[in-house]
Design a protein around this motif. Sequence first.
Motif, PDB file in Angstrom:
ATOM      1  N   LYS A 152      41.181  56.577  50.375  1.00  0.00           N
ATOM      2  CA  LYS A 152      41.271  57.604  51.365  1.00  0.00           C
ATOM      3  C   LYS A 152      40.531  57.118  52.647  1.00  0.00           C
ATOM      4  O   LYS A 152      40.777  57.390  53.715  1.00  0.00           O
ATOM      5  N   GLU A 153      39.334  56.527  52.109  1.00  0.00           N
ATOM      6  CA  GLU A 153      38.589  56.087  53.143  1.00  0.00           C
ATOM      7  C   GLU A 153      39.136  54.980  54.266  1.00  0.00           C
ATOM      8  O   GLU A 153      38.426  54.922  55.204  1.00  0.00           O
ATOM      9  N   LEU A 154      40.132  54.220  53.843  1.00  0.00           N
ATOM     10  CA  LEU A 154      40.693  53.419  54.734  1.00  0.00           C
ATOM     11  C   LEU A 154      41.480  54.104  55.807  1.00  0.00           C
ATOM     12  O   LEU A 154      41.752  53.218  56.798  1.00  0.00           O
ATOM     13  N   PHE A 155      41.668  55.397  55.748  1.00  0.00           N
ATOM     14  CA  PHE A 155      42.305  56.044  56.850  1.00  0.00           C
ATOM     15  C   PHE A 155      41.410  55.968  58.157  1.00  0.00           C
ATOM     16  O   PHE A 155      41.968  56.161  59.234  1.00  0.00           O
ATOM     17  N   ILE A 156      40.077  55.673  57.961  1.00  0.00           N
ATOM     18  CA  ILE A 156      39.176  55.608  59.082  1.00  0.00           C
ATOM     19  C   ILE A 156      39.668  54.602  59.992  1.00  0.00           C
ATOM     20  O   ILE A 156      39.428  54.606  61.034  1.00  0.00           O
ATOM     21  N   PHE A 157      40.210  53.603  59.554  1.00  0.00           N
ATOM     22  CA  PHE A 157      40.676  52.375  60.258  1.00  0.00           C
ATOM     23  C   PHE A 157      42.036  52.601  61.025  1.00  0.00           C
ATOM     24  O   PHE A 157      42.428  51.821  61.964  1.00  0.00           O
ATOM     25  N   GLN A 158      42.496  53.789  60.798  1.00  0.00           N
ATOM     26  CA  GLN A 158      43.828  54.249  61.434  1.00  0.00           C
ATOM     27  C   GLN A 158      43.448  55.094  62.619  1.00  0.00           C
ATOM     28  O   GLN A 158      44.258  55.662  63.457  1.00  0.00           O
ATOM     29  N   GLN A 159      42.183  55.701  62.528  1.00  0.00           N
ATOM     30  CA  GLN A 159      41.766  56.819  63.496  1.00  0.00           C
ATOM     31  C   GLN A 159      41.381  56.275  64.809  1.00  0.00           C
ATOM     32  O   GLN A 159      41.028  54.994  64.849  1.00  0.00           O
ATOM     33  N   PRO A 160      41.488  56.916  66.061  1.00  0.00           N
ATOM     34  CA  PRO A 160      41.416  56.693  67.261  1.00  0.00           C
ATOM     35  C   PRO A 160      39.822  55.705  67.418  1.00  0.00           C
ATOM     36  O   PRO A 160      39.682  54.955  68.084  1.00  0.00           O
ATOM     37  N   ALA A 161      38.939  56.308  66.672  1.00  0.00           N
ATOM     38  CA  ALA A 161      37.598  55.880  66.982  1.00  0.00           C
ATOM     39  C   ALA A 161      37.596  54.500  66.431  1.00  0.00           C
ATOM     40  O   ALA A 161      36.754  53.623  66.880  1.00  0.00           O
ATOM     41  N   GLY A 162      38.011  54.170  65.194  1.00  0.00           N
ATOM     42  CA  GLY A 162      38.081  52.931  64.477  1.00  0.00           C
ATOM     43  C   GLY A 162      38.537  51.953  65.186  1.00  0.00           C
ATOM     44  O   GLY A 162      38.214  50.665  65.515  1.00  0.00           O
ATOM     45  N   ILE A 163      39.970  52.312  65.544  1.00  0.00           N
ATOM     46  CA  ILE A 163      40.540  51.401  66.600  1.00  0.00           C
ATOM     47  C   ILE A 163      40.079  50.972  67.810  1.00  0.00           C
ATOM     48  O   ILE A 163      39.887  49.948  68.341  1.00  0.00           O
ATOM     49  N   ALA A 164      39.487  52.153  68.676  1.00  0.00           N
ATOM     50  CA  ALA A 164      38.469  52.076  69.683  1.00  0.00           C
ATOM     51  C   ALA A 164      37.268  50.823  69.478  1.00  0.00           C
ATOM     52  O   ALA A 164      37.180  50.233  70.501  1.00  0.00           O
ATOM     53  N   GLY A 165      36.719  51.175  68.391  1.00  0.00           N
ATOM     54  CA  GLY A 165      35.597  50.416  68.194  1.00  0.00           C
ATOM     55  C   GLY A 165      35.874  48.615  67.977  1.00  0.00           C
ATOM     56  O   GLY A 165      35.270  47.989  68.696  1.00  0.00           O
ATOM     57  N   LEU A 166      37.304  48.503  67.442  1.00  0.00           N
ATOM     58  CA  LEU A 166      37.545  46.884  67.765  1.00  0.00           C
ATOM     59  C   LEU A 166      38.062  46.759  68.732  1.00  0.00           C
ATOM     60  O   LEU A 166      37.639  45.428  69.191  1.00  0.00           O
ATOM     61  N   VAL A 204      47.930  53.190  50.906  1.00  0.00           N
ATOM     62  CA  VAL A 204      47.313  54.605  51.385  1.00  0.00           C
ATOM     63  C   VAL A 204      48.238  55.280  51.962  1.00  0.00           C
ATOM     64  O   VAL A 204      48.532  56.711  51.584  1.00  0.00           O
ATOM     65  N   ASN A 205      49.028  54.907  53.089  1.00  0.00           N
ATOM     66  CA  ASN A 205      49.870  55.638  53.807  1.00  0.00           C
ATOM     67  C   ASN A 205      51.211  55.718  52.686  1.00  0.00           C
ATOM     68  O   ASN A 205      51.889  56.705  52.837  1.00  0.00           O
ATOM     69  N   ILE A 206      51.728  55.025  51.916  1.00  0.00           N
ATOM     70  CA  ILE A 206      52.677  55.317  50.926  1.00  0.00           C
ATOM     71  C   ILE A 206      52.285  56.352  49.966  1.00  0.00           C
ATOM     72  O   ILE A 206      52.915  57.243  49.761  1.00  0.00           O
ATOM     73  N   LYS A 207      50.990  56.245  49.570  1.00  0.00           N
ATOM     74  CA  LYS A 207      50.479  57.226  48.359  1.00  0.00           C
ATOM     75  C   LYS A 207      50.283  58.660  49.008  1.00  0.00           C
ATOM     76  O   LYS A 207      50.488  59.730  48.411  1.00  0.00           O
ATOM     77  N   TRP A 208      49.760  58.800  50.121  1.00  0.00           N
ATOM     78  CA  TRP A 208      49.215  59.894  50.755  1.00  0.00           C
ATOM     79  C   TRP A 208      50.002  60.618  51.879  1.00  0.00           C
ATOM     80  O   TRP A 208      49.474  61.556  52.544  1.00  0.00           O
ATOM     81  N   THR A 209      50.925  59.803  52.279  1.00  0.00           N
ATOM     82  CA  THR A 209      51.837  60.413  53.511  1.00  0.00           C
ATOM     83  C   THR A 209      53.340  60.290  52.948  1.00  0.00           C
ATOM     84  O   THR A 209      53.542  59.800  51.929  1.00  0.00           O
ATOM     85  N   SER A 210      54.246  60.824  53.739  1.00  0.00           N
ATOM     86  CA  SER A 210      55.560  60.803  53.558  1.00  0.00           C
ATOM     87  C   SER A 210      56.250  59.668  53.917  1.00  0.00           C
ATOM     88  O   SER A 210      57.499  59.712  54.529  1.00  0.00           O
ATOM     89  N   VAL A 211      55.657  58.649  54.324  1.00  0.00           N
ATOM     90  CA  VAL A 211      56.213  57.435  54.839  1.00  0.00           C
ATOM     91  C   VAL A 211      56.943  56.614  53.936  1.00  0.00           C
ATOM     92  O   VAL A 211      56.239  56.357  52.978  1.00  0.00           O
ATOM     93  N   LEU A 212      57.909  56.202  53.890  1.00  0.00           N
ATOM     94  CA  LEU A 212      58.472  55.229  53.136  1.00  0.00           C
ATOM     95  C   LEU A 212      58.247  53.842  53.204  1.00  0.00           C
ATOM     96  O   LEU A 212      57.777  53.429  54.197  1.00  0.00           O
ATOM     97  N   PRO A 213      58.174  53.296  51.937  1.00  0.00           N
ATOM     98  CA  PRO A 213      57.377  51.929  51.897  1.00  0.00           C
ATOM     99  C   PRO A 213      58.319  50.827  52.908  1.00  0.00           C
ATOM    100  O   PRO A 213      57.775  50.038  53.694  1.00  0.00           O
TER     101      PRO A 213
END
Length: 163
Positions: free
Chosen positions: A5-19, A122-131
Amino acid sequence: MDWMKELFIFQQPAGIAGLIVLTLLVIWLKNQNRLLEYLLLSVSILGGAPFREFIMEAFSILRTIGFKGKFHSADFPDLNAAMMIIIYGTCIFLLVRHSNTHYVTIAAPLFGLLLLIGLAIVNIKWTSVLPSDIVGGYVYGGVWMFFNFLLFELFRLVLERIK
């Protein structure tokens, strides 16, 4: 598996903005075709969502002209997945382009690939997004990136010929 679940940080605006900020700084410090590099970054990122909308409209037209197949998801391709591959792919491409060490040219794309695979899991496991939506987002995001890289490399060649 909760550590993933810690990988979600890379989808957050702060992580993206840092890159993105890191990429902008590297482009600024290298001082090679700054305008072209900034345009590549901004057009790729800002054009990702309209490109996805274009794809969605194309699928809608297919439905109206008699496509016999069944669409499994109204969210195909996933916007989040498309934007992740566009942002991370473009930033990594530009960072590798301006890198002086061979280590970065190997490690950065490998890290990006593993990160995108982890984000998909992570998105497949913890969200409702289809693979299939995630894979579709990665594919169509990759197509958008490829077109931008091709276009801006052609611009770069034209500019070098003019000089």
